[in-house]
Design an enzyme around this catalytic site. Structure first.
Site, short mmCIF file in Angstrom:
data_model
loop_
_atom_site.label_atom_id
_atom_site.label_comp_id
_atom_site.label_asym_id
_atom_site.label_seq_id
_atom_site.Cartn_x
_atom_site.Cartn_y
_atom_site.Cartn_z
N PHE A 272 0.83 -1.21 0.00
CA PHE A 272 0.00 0.00 0.00
C PHE A 272 0.88 1.27 0.00
O PHE A 272 0.90 2.03 -0.98
CB PHE A 272 -0.92 -0.09 1.23
CG PHE A 272 -1.62 1.17 1.63
CD1 PHE A 272 -2.32 1.93 0.70
CD2 PHE A 272 -1.59 1.60 2.96
CE1 PHE A 272 -2.97 3.08 1.09
CE2 PHE A 272 -2.24 2.75 3.35
CZ PHE A 272 -2.92 3.50 2.41
N TYR B 175 5.54 -7.67 15.95
CA TYR B 175 5.58 -6.47 15.09
C TYR B 175 6.20 -5.30 15.86
O TYR B 175 7.14 -4.67 15.39
CB TYR B 175 4.16 -6.14 14.66
CG TYR B 175 4.03 -4.95 13.73
CD1 TYR B 175 4.56 -4.98 12.44
CD2 TYR B 175 3.36 -3.79 14.14
CE1 TYR B 175 4.41 -3.90 11.58
CE2 TYR B 175 3.21 -2.71 13.28
CZ TYR B 175 3.74 -2.76 12.01
OH TYR B 175 3.59 -1.68 11.16
N1 LIG Z 1 -0.31 1.45 6.58
C1 LIG Z 1 -0.18 1.92 7.81
O1 LIG Z 1 -1.12 2.49 8.37
C2 LIG Z 1 1.15 1.82 8.50
C3 LIG Z 1 1.23 2.31 9.83
C4 LIG Z 1 2.46 2.21 10.48
C5 LIG Z 1 3.57 1.69 9.83
N2 LIG Z 1 3.44 1.21 8.57
C6 LIG Z 1 4.64 0.62 7.95
O2 LIG Z 1 4.74 0.99 6.60
C7 LIG Z 1 5.27 -0.09 5.82
C8 LIG Z 1 4.32 -0.43 4.68
O3 LIG Z 1 3.06 -0.81 5.21
P1 LIG Z 1 1.82 -1.07 4.26
O4 LIG Z 1 0.60 -0.66 4.99
O5 LIG Z 1 2.10 -0.52 2.93
O6 LIG Z 1 1.83 -2.67 4.23
P2 LIG Z 1 1.68 -3.68 2.98
O7 LIG Z 1 1.50 -5.04 3.55
O8 LIG Z 1 0.66 -3.17 2.04
O9 LIG Z 1 3.11 -3.56 2.31
C9 LIG Z 1 4.25 -4.19 2.81
C10 LIG Z 1 5.02 -4.78 1.63
O10 LIG Z 1 6.22 -5.39 2.12
C11 LIG Z 1 6.43 -6.58 1.39
N3 LIG Z 1 7.31 -7.46 2.19
C12 LIG Z 1 7.07 -8.01 3.41
N4 LIG Z 1 8.12 -8.76 3.81
C13 LIG Z 1 9.06 -8.67 2.82
C14 LIG Z 1 10.36 -9.20 2.64
N5 LIG Z 1 10.91 -10.01 3.56
N6 LIG Z 1 11.04 -8.89 1.52
C15 LIG Z 1 10.51 -8.08 0.57
N7 LIG Z 1 9.27 -7.54 0.68
C16 LIG Z 1 8.55 -7.84 1.79
C17 LIG Z 1 5.03 -7.15 1.19
O11 LIG Z 1 4.94 -8.11 0.17
C18 LIG Z 1 4.24 -5.87 0.91
O12 LIG Z 1 4.21 -5.58 -0.47
C19 LIG Z 1 5.49 -1.25 6.79
O13 LIG Z 1 6.84 -1.26 7.20
C20 LIG Z 1 4.59 -0.91 7.95
O14 LIG Z 1 5.07 -1.44 9.16
C21 LIG Z 1 2.26 1.25 7.90
#
Ligand SMILES: NC(=O)c1ccc[n+]([C@@H]2O[C@H](COP(=O)([O-])OP(=O)(O)OC[C@H]3O[C@@H](n4cnc5c(N)ncnc54)[C@H](O)[C@@H]3O)[C@@H](O)[C@H]2O)c1
Length: 328
Positions: A12, A146
């Protein structure tokens, strides 16, 4: 033109970041192992000369030929459903993945940013949360995989900054929403919207008095971008402080979707935080940033996106099968 590596690019936030850096005229290398992401989020970039995609797991050695100016490490399962199903992968991507990418940043002399989270504050005893608050995390609770991975990520990033002089940024992201969220990732907005679109009752956990604050993705990306471009190296909260109870929010969704669903109540899951609200004084003062998109507008755009999903996608309750991977 800068060369930028974005991990978690098919997710995302990662895919929106790719869009932003492409729009700024840079060359973007998106890396993802697709464990929770979807190539659909990057389809529109695949033909561009200034975009490359590497299908790679960042917990394994990461090699990228050529120079890199910035590395943004956003790969990580990010929703409770995901990290409860793949707890070991979650710990590994935060720990081993971050270590690998810090090594790459050091080799390339690149600026390094990690996506940290409001989860590092755990179930906070201070409200709203300032960056100085150390948090209240249950290390061995179900969310610990996490929260602790993210806390370790911050520690090792600061260690590389202090010990190796690496140029680093730490963004503490609070709940963000918008198009390309997964419908069944267990987070409250897609959960409510999915239920509304399927004509089901909306499920509130607990009595609904717990609060959340939601940041629209365009605002979040702008804040992340400004932090990366700034020279601020300590953690910074980027989120929307506009707080709402889950019960009131469910009522807003019923109104927005024009449906007349009932709201039903189920027991609160373990360690679900009762209150979350960022103090964004630092972002305002240092970056001149604050969210601009109101909840009504953001929710409307998000709902428009979910409405484009097929009937089949709407009916899927499980996004994917992790069974072959979750023990590694
Ligand atoms: N969306 C939120 O509200 C939010 C809030 C706090 C923190 N975050 C952080 O932002 C980042 C992105 O979150 P998001 O909501 O887009 O999540 P998401 O699940 O949509 O995206 C995460 C991506 O990381 C990839 N991924 C996971 N493990 C992997 C690995 N070992 N090697 C390569 N790719 C890998 C997944 O396939 C996925 O495409 C994350 O680190 C998350 O902790 C997001």
């Amino acid at each position: 033109m800068k060369r930028i590596l974005i991990t978690g690019a098919a997710g995302f936030l990662g895919s929106h970041l790719c869009d932003r850096f492409i729009a700024e005229g840079h060359h973007v290398i998106g890396m993802d192992n697709l464990i929770t992401g979807d190539l659909k989020n990057l389809e529109h970039l695949m033909q561009l000369e200034r975009f490359d995609f590497y299908h790679h797991d960042v917990t394994k050695f990461v090699h990228v030929p050529g120079k890199l100016d910035y590395i943004l490490h956003f790969a990580s399962p990010a929703s409770p459903i995901d990290y409860l199903k793949i707890p070991i992968q979650t710990l590994k991507v935060g720990a081993l993945g971050t270590h690998n990418l810090l090594g790459l940043a050091k080799e390339k002399n690149a600026r390094f940013m990690i996506a940290s989270t409001s989860e590092i504050y755990g179930d906070p005893l201070v409200h709203p949360q300032t960056e100085e608050y150390y948090g209240n995390v249950n290390t061995i609770g179900p969310r610990g995989v996490y929260d602790e991975a993210k806390r370790f990520q911050e520690s090792i990033t600061m260690a590389y900054h202090r010990f190796h002089g690496l140029d680093t940024r730490i963004v503490r992201i609070f709940n963000t929403y918008g198009p390309r969220m997964r419908l069944n990732d267990g987070r409250v907005i897609p959960a409510f919207m999915g239920q509304a679109l399927r004509g089901e009752d909306l499920t509130v956990f607990g009595d609904g008095s717990q609060t959340r604050s939601f940041c629209y993705v365009d605002d979040e990306i702008e804040g992340i971008y400004r932090l990366l471009m700034s020279d601020y190296t300590l953690p910074m909260n980027i989120g929307n402080p506009n707080e709402i109870t889950i019960k009131d929010f469910a009522e807003e969704i019923v109104k927005l979707t024009g449906t007349d669903q009932k709201i039903i109540y189920k027991p609160l899951p373990k360690d679900d935080p009762l209150q979350r609200q960022p103090d964004i004084t630092k972002a305002k003062e240092i970056l001149g940033w604050e969210p601009k998109v109101g909840r009504e507008e953001g929710m409307r755009k998000t709902f428009e996106y979910f409405k484009t999903l097929s009937k089949h996608e709407l009916q899927k309750t499980e996004h994917r099968d992790f069974s072959d991977r979750n023990k590694k």
